[in-house]
Every structure is written in structure tokens, then in C-alpha cells.
Enzyme design. Structure first.
Site, short mmCIF file in Angstrom:
data_model
loop_
_atom_site.label_atom_id
_atom_site.label_comp_id
_atom_site.label_asym_id
_atom_site.label_seq_id
_atom_site.Cartn_x
_atom_site.Cartn_y
_atom_site.Cartn_z
N ARG A 173 170.64 51.68 46.36
CA ARG A 173 171.79 52.83 46.31
C ARG A 173 172.33 53.45 47.75
NH1 ARG A 173 170.98 50.40 42.74
NH2 ARG A 173 170.22 50.81 40.48
N SER A 223 172.48 58.65 36.21
CA SER A 223 171.02 58.54 36.89
C SER A 223 170.94 59.65 37.79
CB SER A 223 170.26 57.34 37.19
OG SER A 223 170.52 56.26 36.30
N GLU A 293 169.98 60.76 43.33
CA GLU A 293 170.83 59.77 43.50
C GLU A 293 172.25 60.29 43.68
OE1 GLU A 293 172.40 56.25 40.57
OE2 GLU A 293 170.05 56.20 41.11
#
Length: 316
Positions: A173, A223, A293
Site C-alpha cells: 500500500r 479497508s 490504510e
């Protein structure tokens, strides 16, 4: 001449909206106003906006489809640039080239129509191509780093550069763009020839899994947490007894504890408070510290009220 007058003169012809609420552009349905919300039609208009902002010391940022962000209730000062009009996608052999504002899911469907394989993992990931590169989006074992051939960017100084996957230093990420301040303009994806029916079956399978496991019927930011090494964030949250845990109008999804959903006119503060509370409770229960995230942008409502009527010019 005021900043606004100068802006309208120098950026004539560009779609600029003043004091525009951002909640209607966000998947979470929260967020305050942008001082200046800009919709460039092409990379040249984008470059003009960035040049003007830099010259005037006005902060600026680019948002993709705002699918994995939370905009604070006080909004964002300076320019917010939405690139959804930069959305051309072309196919050349086994290569797909997509502009930054192209919808990621639609781009995977274009790959399907041309029987190109490698993009199936992204068939249900909301957001833009540019945002997907920015965060190295991924799911079900695949990620953007696996298929990116090259990426054209506009540097924070207004120069256009072409970067390789190596230049982007992809991680979980993460991409180097997060530190460089560059803006993704377009991306080339290197795919492989496949069988249409096989590709479609895999995309249908992944879409079914997503619909089965994720609370797609509610506004959310996707998420919320990165996957801790050796664990799953949703499982840790569930084991801490936090499914259904709610602050204000936002709650931890009963369907998938890794998601936080806006169930009753929640605010960005509700999201932030819930995220922080979940981090603390999971740490207390398992000893593991969850890492966000989702990106949180802008100012709180209290800070925004302090500077109502303007902003303090600053370097980006």
C-alpha cells in the site's frame, strides 16, 4: 487584485468551484468544503492549476475517486483537484494505457473485453487508476506493482516525467509518489493474452467474494487498516469484540470488521474517533498496533472556524 480575481483571469476556462462541499464526492459521504475544487479536462489544464498554485503559495492536492480517504469536517484549504475528466483508456496489443482519472473497475472490464489477463484482482476495487498507483492498490494476491509498466507524472515543480515500476519503489500500500508530491497523469499496464471466458469467470468469482464479505450497501472508506504481518486486521478487530461498535453515526461493520460504515449521518470526527478507539482496544486485547490504510485529509471543524474567510498561504 484579489487571489480569486487573479485565479479567474489566469485560469480562465477551467472548471473551478468555490467553497464546494466535498462530502458528495467522497465514498464516506463526509467532509467539509474545499476552498477551490478544480476539474481539469486534460493534463495541460492540470499543469496550469499547479503552476498557479505554486506561484501564489496556495496549497494544493489531487484526489482520485476519494474511495480510501476521509476528508475532515472542516474541509481542505487551497486547491483540491479532481481528475475524473482525465479518463481516456486505450489498448495497444497487450498494453493498456489509462489516464489517472479513469475508473479502475471499468479499466479491468476493458481488459476483459480484449481478453487480457493480469488485471482480474482489481475488478472490484473502487477508485481511480491514479489513486491505485499512489497506494499500490491490491486484493486477492494481486497488486498494481505486478502489472505496471510505466507511469507518467507531473512533478510538484510542474515537470512531466516517465517513471518505471522500479522508480516507484512499490511496497505494501505504498509508492514513492506518496513522498515525492508528484501527480499521476497516465499509466501503462503490461498484461498478457488470455481466454475471455476464463478471465470473466475469475472476475465473477472475485466480485461474488467481495459482495459476500464486504458491506457494499453502506458508505465506507474501504479497508481502514493495513494488514499486520501474520494477521488480518478484521480478525483482530472481531476478536476484540468490536463488530457493531459505534461512535456517532459510524460503526464497525458486522459483515466485515475491517470496514467502518456510515449508518446514520456520521461525520469525519465520528470516523476518526472510532478509528482511534479501535486501535486502542485492539492493542489492549492483542498487543498489536493497527496501522491506518485510509488517508485522513484536511482540517477539523474547530480549526477551520479559526481561519474562516481564508487560509494562510503555505508551501505544499
Amino acid at each position: 487584485m484579489s487571489v480569486r480575481e487573479k485565479m479567474l483571469e489566469i485560469l480562465e476556462g477551467i472548471d473551478i468551484r468555490f467553497k464546494e462541499p466535498l462530502h458528495s464526492y467522497s465514498y464516506t459521504k463526509v467532509g467539509g468544503e474545499a476552498d477551490y475544487l478544480v476539474f481539469p479536462r486534460n493534463r495541460f489544464e492540470l499543469a496550469r492549476v499547479v503552476k498557479f498554485a505554486n506561484q501564489e503559495n496556495i496549497p494544493w492536492m489531487v484526489l482520485g475517486n476519494a474511495s480510501n480517504i476521509i476528508v475532515r469536517d472542516g474541509g481542505i484549504r487551497g486547491f483540491v483537484i479532481l481528475c475524473d475528466k482525465l479518463n481516456n483508456v486505450s489498448v495497444d496489443g497487450y498494453t493498456i494505457e489509462a489516464e489517472a482519472g479513469a475508473n479502475l473497475i471499468e479499466t479491468t472490464r476493458i481488459a476483459l473485453r480484449h481478453s487480457l489477463t493480469g488485471f482480474e484482482f482489481a475488478c472490484g476495487i473502487p477508485g481511480s487508476v491514479g489513486g491505485a498507483v499512489f497506494m499500490n492498490a491490491g486484493a486477492y494476491g494481486g497488486e498494481i506493482a505486478h502489472i505496471l509498466q510505466s507511469c507518467k507524472v507531473l512533478t510538484k515543480d510542474g515537470e512531466i516525467e516517465t517513471l518505471s515500476a522500479k522508480d516507484l519503489a512499490f511496497g505494501y500500500r505504498h509508492s514513492a509518489i506518496q513522498e515525492s508530491g508528484a501527480v499521476v497523469l497516465s499509466v501503462k499496464f503490461a498484461l498478457a493474452p488470455g481466454t475471455h471466458q476464463v478471465i470473466k469467470q475469475e472476475m465473477d468469482r472475485l466480485t461474488h467474494l467481495r459482495e459476500l464479505k464486504q458491506p457494499l450497501e453502506y458508505p465506507s472508506c474501504g479497508s481502514v487498516f493495513k494488514r499486520p504481518v501474520g494477521h488480518f486486521a478484521g480478525q483482530l478487530i472481531s476478536e476484540a469484540g468490536l463488530k457493531g461498535y459505534r461512535i456517532g453515526g459510524v460503526e464497525v461493520s458486522e459483515k466485515h470488521a475491517g470496514f467502518m460504515i456510515n449508518v446514520a449521518d456520521g461525520t469525519a470526527k465520528d470516523y476518526e474517533d472510532l478509528i482511534q478507539s479501535v486501535i486502542e482496544k485492539v492493542k489492549e486485547h492483542s498487543g498489536i498496533t493497527l496501522e491506518r490504510e485510509v488517508r485522513i485529509l484536511g482540517e477539523s471543524l474547530s480549526v477551520a472556524k479559526m481561519y474562516a474567510g481564508g487560509f494562510t498561504p503555505c508551501k505544499r
